[in-house]
Design a protein around this motif. Sequence first.
Motif, PDB file in Angstrom:
ATOM      1  N   LYS A   1       5.402   2.412  -0.406  1.00 46.47           N
ATOM      2  CA  LYS A   1       5.419   1.939  -1.957  1.00 46.47           C
ATOM      3  C   LYS A   1       3.825   1.342  -1.911  1.00 46.47           C
ATOM      4  O   LYS A   1       3.440   0.636  -1.102  1.00 46.47           O
ATOM      5  N   SER A   2       3.315   1.581  -3.223  1.00 46.11           N
ATOM      6  CA  SER A   2       2.183   0.674  -3.665  1.00 46.11           C
ATOM      7  C   SER A   2       2.822  -0.445  -4.473  1.00 46.11           C
ATOM      8  O   SER A   2       3.847  -1.086  -3.989  1.00 46.11           O
ATOM      9  N   GLY A   3       2.093  -1.089  -5.209  1.00 48.17           N
ATOM     10  CA  GLY A   3       2.587  -2.390  -5.954  1.00 48.17           C
ATOM     11  C   GLY A   3       2.115  -3.651  -5.742  1.00 48.17           C
ATOM     12  O   GLY A   3       2.547  -4.689  -6.185  1.00 48.17           O
TER      13      GLY A   3
ATOM     14  N   ALA B   1       7.448 -17.501  -6.812  1.00 45.47           N
ATOM     15  CA  ALA B   1       6.847 -16.276  -7.693  1.00 45.47           C
ATOM     16  C   ALA B   1       6.184 -16.963  -9.051  1.00 45.47           C
ATOM     17  O   ALA B   1       5.121 -16.418  -9.314  1.00 45.47           O
ATOM     18  N   ARG B   2       7.028 -17.771  -9.757  1.00 47.58           N
ATOM     19  CA  ARG B   2       6.630 -18.501 -10.721  1.00 47.58           C
ATOM     20  C   ARG B   2       5.541 -19.301 -10.760  1.00 47.58           C
ATOM     21  O   ARG B   2       4.650 -19.494 -11.771  1.00 47.58           O
ATOM     22  N   ALA B   3       4.976 -19.740  -9.380  1.00 44.78           N
ATOM     23  CA  ALA B   3       3.975 -20.839  -9.265  1.00 44.78           C
ATOM     24  C   ALA B   3       2.794 -19.822  -8.949  1.00 44.78           C
ATOM     25  O   ALA B   3       1.676 -20.507  -8.330  1.00 44.78           O
ATOM     26  N   GLY B   4       2.757 -18.705  -8.968  1.00 46.59           N
ATOM     27  CA  GLY B   4       1.636 -17.914  -8.692  1.00 46.59           C
ATOM     28  C   GLY B   4       1.574 -17.343  -7.233  1.00 46.59           C
ATOM     29  O   GLY B   4       0.373 -16.701  -6.860  1.00 46.59           O
ATOM     30  N   GLY B   5       2.681 -17.545  -6.264  1.00 46.68           N
ATOM     31  CA  GLY B   5       3.007 -17.255  -4.946  1.00 46.68           C
ATOM     32  C   GLY B   5       3.503 -15.750  -5.183  1.00 46.68           C
ATOM     33  O   GLY B   5       3.384 -14.868  -6.445  1.00 46.68           O
ATOM     34  N   GLY B   6       4.018 -15.399  -4.238  1.00 42.95           N
ATOM     35  CA  GLY B   6       4.773 -14.099  -4.315  1.00 42.95           C
ATOM     36  C   GLY B   6       4.106 -12.957  -4.001  1.00 42.95           C
ATOM     37  O   GLY B   6       2.920 -12.794  -3.656  1.00 42.95           O
ATOM     38  N   ILE B   7       4.411 -11.885  -4.965  1.00 46.13           N
ATOM     39  CA  ILE B   7       3.493 -10.589  -5.107  1.00 46.13           C
ATOM     40  C   ILE B   7       2.225 -10.727  -5.334  1.00 46.13           C
ATOM     41  O   ILE B   7       1.156 -10.348  -5.003  1.00 46.13           O
ATOM     42  N   VAL B   8       2.038 -11.763  -6.336  1.00 42.92           N
ATOM     43  CA  VAL B   8       0.619 -11.960  -6.870  1.00 42.92           C
ATOM     44  C   VAL B   8      -0.243 -12.514  -5.949  1.00 42.92           C
ATOM     45  O   VAL B   8      -1.472 -12.086  -5.749  1.00 42.92           O
TER      46      VAL B   8
ATOM     47  N   VAL C   1       1.937  -0.935   3.216  1.00 38.82           N
ATOM     48  CA  VAL C   1       0.310  -1.184   2.885  1.00 38.82           C
ATOM     49  C   VAL C   1       0.238  -2.496   2.088  1.00 38.82           C
ATOM     50  O   VAL C   1       0.653  -2.679   0.775  1.00 38.82           O
ATOM     51  N   PHE C   2      -0.452  -3.285   2.647  1.00 40.90           N
ATOM     52  CA  PHE C   2      -0.813  -4.506   1.786  1.00 40.90           C
ATOM     53  C   PHE C   2      -1.777  -5.429   2.508  1.00 40.90           C
ATOM     54  O   PHE C   2      -2.066  -5.210   3.767  1.00 40.90           O
ATOM     55  N   GLY C   3      -2.519  -6.409   2.033  1.00 42.01           N
ATOM     56  CA  GLY C   3      -3.336  -7.176   2.619  1.00 42.01           C
ATOM     57  C   GLY C   3      -2.837  -8.568   2.682  1.00 42.01           C
ATOM     58  O   GLY C   3      -1.918  -9.034   2.150  1.00 42.01           O
ATOM     59  N   GLY C   4      -3.206  -9.202   3.696  1.00 43.60           N
ATOM     60  CA  GLY C   4      -2.900 -10.708   3.875  1.00 43.60           C
ATOM     61  C   GLY C   4      -1.489 -10.840   4.526  1.00 43.60           C
ATOM     62  O   GLY C   4      -0.797  -9.900   5.135  1.00 43.60           O
ATOM     63  N   ASP C   5      -0.684 -12.040   4.543  1.00 39.72           N
ATOM     64  CA  ASP C   5       0.389 -12.223   4.752  1.00 39.72           C
ATOM     65  C   ASP C   5       0.889 -13.381   4.140  1.00 39.72           C
ATOM     66  O   ASP C   5       0.185 -14.225   3.448  1.00 39.72           O
ATOM     67  N   ARG C   6       2.273 -13.805   4.225  1.00 40.25           N
ATOM     68  CA  ARG C   6       2.609 -14.881   3.468  1.00 40.25           C
ATOM     69  C   ARG C   6       3.616 -15.528   4.297  1.00 40.25           C
ATOM     70  O   ARG C   6       4.863 -16.372   3.999  1.00 40.25           O
ATOM     71  N   ALA C   7       2.878 -15.999   5.595  1.00 40.35           N
ATOM     72  CA  ALA C   7       3.826 -17.075   6.382  1.00 40.35           C
ATOM     73  C   ALA C   7       3.827 -18.538   5.916  1.00 40.35           C
ATOM     74  O   ALA C   7       4.811 -19.088   6.105  1.00 40.35           O
ATOM     75  N   ALA C   8       2.853 -18.821   4.833  1.00 41.79           N
ATOM     76  CA  ALA C   8       2.731 -20.247   4.164  1.00 41.79           C
ATOM     77  C   ALA C   8       3.916 -20.270   3.333  1.00 41.79           C
ATOM     78  O   ALA C   8       4.647 -21.312   3.350  1.00 41.79           O
ATOM     79  N   GLU C   9       4.291 -19.157   2.585  1.00 43.40           N
ATOM     80  CA  GLU C   9       5.512 -19.241   1.679  1.00 43.40           C
ATOM     81  C   GLU C   9       6.730 -19.171   2.588  1.00 43.40           C
ATOM     82  O   GLU C   9       7.851 -19.666   1.970  1.00 43.40           O
ATOM     83  N   PHE C  10       6.830 -18.733   3.776  1.00 42.28           N
ATOM     84  CA  PHE C  10       8.102 -18.676   4.591  1.00 42.28           C
ATOM     85  C   PHE C  10       8.257 -20.193   4.870  1.00 42.28           C
ATOM     86  O   PHE C  10       9.285 -20.649   4.593  1.00 42.28           O
TER      87      PHE C  10
ATOM     88  N   ASN D   1       7.950  -5.731   4.196  1.00 40.98           N
ATOM     89  CA  ASN D   1       6.853  -6.251   3.154  1.00 40.98           C
ATOM     90  C   ASN D   1       6.712  -7.826   3.607  1.00 40.98           C
ATOM     91  O   ASN D   1       7.138  -8.320   4.156  1.00 40.98           O
ATOM     92  N   PRO D   2       5.644  -8.271   3.047  1.00 39.54           N
ATOM     93  CA  PRO D   2       5.074  -9.381   3.556  1.00 39.54           C
ATOM     94  C   PRO D   2       5.778 -10.603   3.125  1.00 39.54           C
ATOM     95  O   PRO D   2       5.807 -11.769   3.532  1.00 39.54           O
ATOM     96  N   GLY D   3       6.535 -10.547   2.098  1.00 38.68           N
ATOM     97  CA  GLY D   3       7.258 -11.734   1.412  1.00 38.68           C
ATOM     98  C   GLY D   3       8.634 -11.979   1.525  1.00 38.68           C
ATOM     99  O   GLY D   3       9.178 -13.073   1.890  1.00 38.68           O
ATOM    100  N   THR D   4       9.438 -11.020   1.509  1.00 35.33           N
ATOM    101  CA  THR D   4      10.815 -11.181   1.740  1.00 35.33           C
ATOM    102  C   THR D   4      11.536 -10.328   2.879  1.00 35.33           C
ATOM    103  O   THR D   4      12.710 -10.333   3.138  1.00 35.33           O
ATOM    104  N   SER D   5      10.854  -9.586   3.716  1.00 34.36           N
ATOM    105  CA  SER D   5      11.336  -8.921   4.823  1.00 34.36           C
ATOM    106  C   SER D   5      10.202  -8.357   5.895  1.00 34.36           C
ATOM    107  O   SER D   5      10.032  -7.109   5.616  1.00 34.36           O
ATOM    108  N   PRO D   6       9.631  -9.201   6.300  1.00 39.00           N
ATOM    109  CA  PRO D   6       8.621  -8.796   7.256  1.00 39.00           C
ATOM    110  C   PRO D   6       9.200  -8.224   8.678  1.00 39.00           C
ATOM    111  O   PRO D   6       9.029  -8.552   9.766  1.00 39.00           O
ATOM    112  N   LEU D   7       9.925  -6.986   8.471  1.00 40.70           N
ATOM    113  CA  LEU D   7      10.816  -6.257   9.248  1.00 40.70           C
ATOM    114  C   LEU D   7      10.004  -4.938   9.577  1.00 40.70           C
ATOM    115  O   LEU D   7       9.913  -4.124   8.682  1.00 40.70           O
TER     116      LEU D   7
END
Length: 401
Positions: A139-141, A96-103, A74-83, A317-323
């Motif tokens: 998971k939430s998060g 992650a430190r630049a404000g991407g990733g989970i945030v 369960v999450f909103g959006g996607d992270r294809a740009a980070e890919f 998950n959208p960031g490290t395993s869109p599987l």
Amino acid sequence: MRCDRLWRGARIATLAPDRPGLGIIENGVIGVRDGRIVLVADQCSEVECQADETIACEGRWITPGLIDCHTHLVFGGDRAAEFEQRLAGVSYEAIARAGGGIVSTMKATRAASEEELVASALPRLDALIGEGVTTVEIKSGYGLSTAAEMKSLRAARALGEVRPVSVTTTFLGAHAMPPESMGDKDGYIDHLRRNMLPAIATAGLADAVDGFCEGIAFSPAQIERLFKAARDLGLPVKLHADQLSNLHGAALAASFGALSADHLEHTDAEGAVAMAQAGTVAVLLPGAFYFIRETKLPPVDLFRRHGVKLALATDCNPGTSPLTSLLLTMNMGATLFRLTVEECLAGVTREAARALGRLDEVGTIEVGKYCDLAIWDIERPAELVYRMGFNPLHARVWRGQ
């Protein structure tokens, strides 16, 4: 004996712990009544059973329904740009430190309604169901506030109401820092302990509590404080541990009798021994290993040597395993981590159930358990691990239906 439904002429991989290997019955019969298994036997035995419906399996293989024991479905959006950024050489930590990733996913999740979260998660869930998954942990998060975390957990529970699947929910408030906490990790953990976790526990929205123990997330001391609060509320724990470095997260999880410790690429012998003694399952996540181009393999031989149980999951998950394929996860577990066919199949059935604390209900084909089955058009179980991008599911059974 009366059964609602009877499957005959099947080759059954029961995964029952009292049988060797995959627990195979070559010419088997399974009977169900009121959603639970009442008969598992060799068809040639003298067991008699009256059934309202009998299904001829014609030599097909039956395994327990598959279990995905670690997802962030369960999450909103996607992270294809980070890919794309990672393809250009930017590290996961730097993003992650630049404000991407989970945030970045947090912002999209907070903006979405509960109904929108359910709608966006359904295609991912349907992909898993289409491969024989009958139980999934979610998971939430990605909310990182009381309202958004509760919204995400309600959405996860709702998925189990609109699809024939068992959903286990896990509260992962200690996933990342929300911007409003202004970098005060200790203050945020205190907020989780004193406010967010009690509210979620009172609402009955979580079956377990998880955390991310890593340099870019939370320290062992901070996770320990959270886990003590979970223990006081009677909630079991699990942990994202030792993925990017060895902060001894596996040993920390084991010290709380955690259901599982997950990722574990950097776990050492001390952590493996502690997990074995505590009965904490090692959940391996080859999708994340592959997707972020990890090179440090989890210490599978160490886990085997000390008798740590091994599970596999998609880590969707959208960031490290869109599987969204547990079949591909098994192939990755074999090719990347050198797991055996038996370890892979047990890892998405019996040991996945153990990692969720649900082995008394699901994960094996045994009398008394829920009748959750996957029926396959295969000649041998190795095909489920060997093939890539091919789904040989013939039928899926959930609670006997």
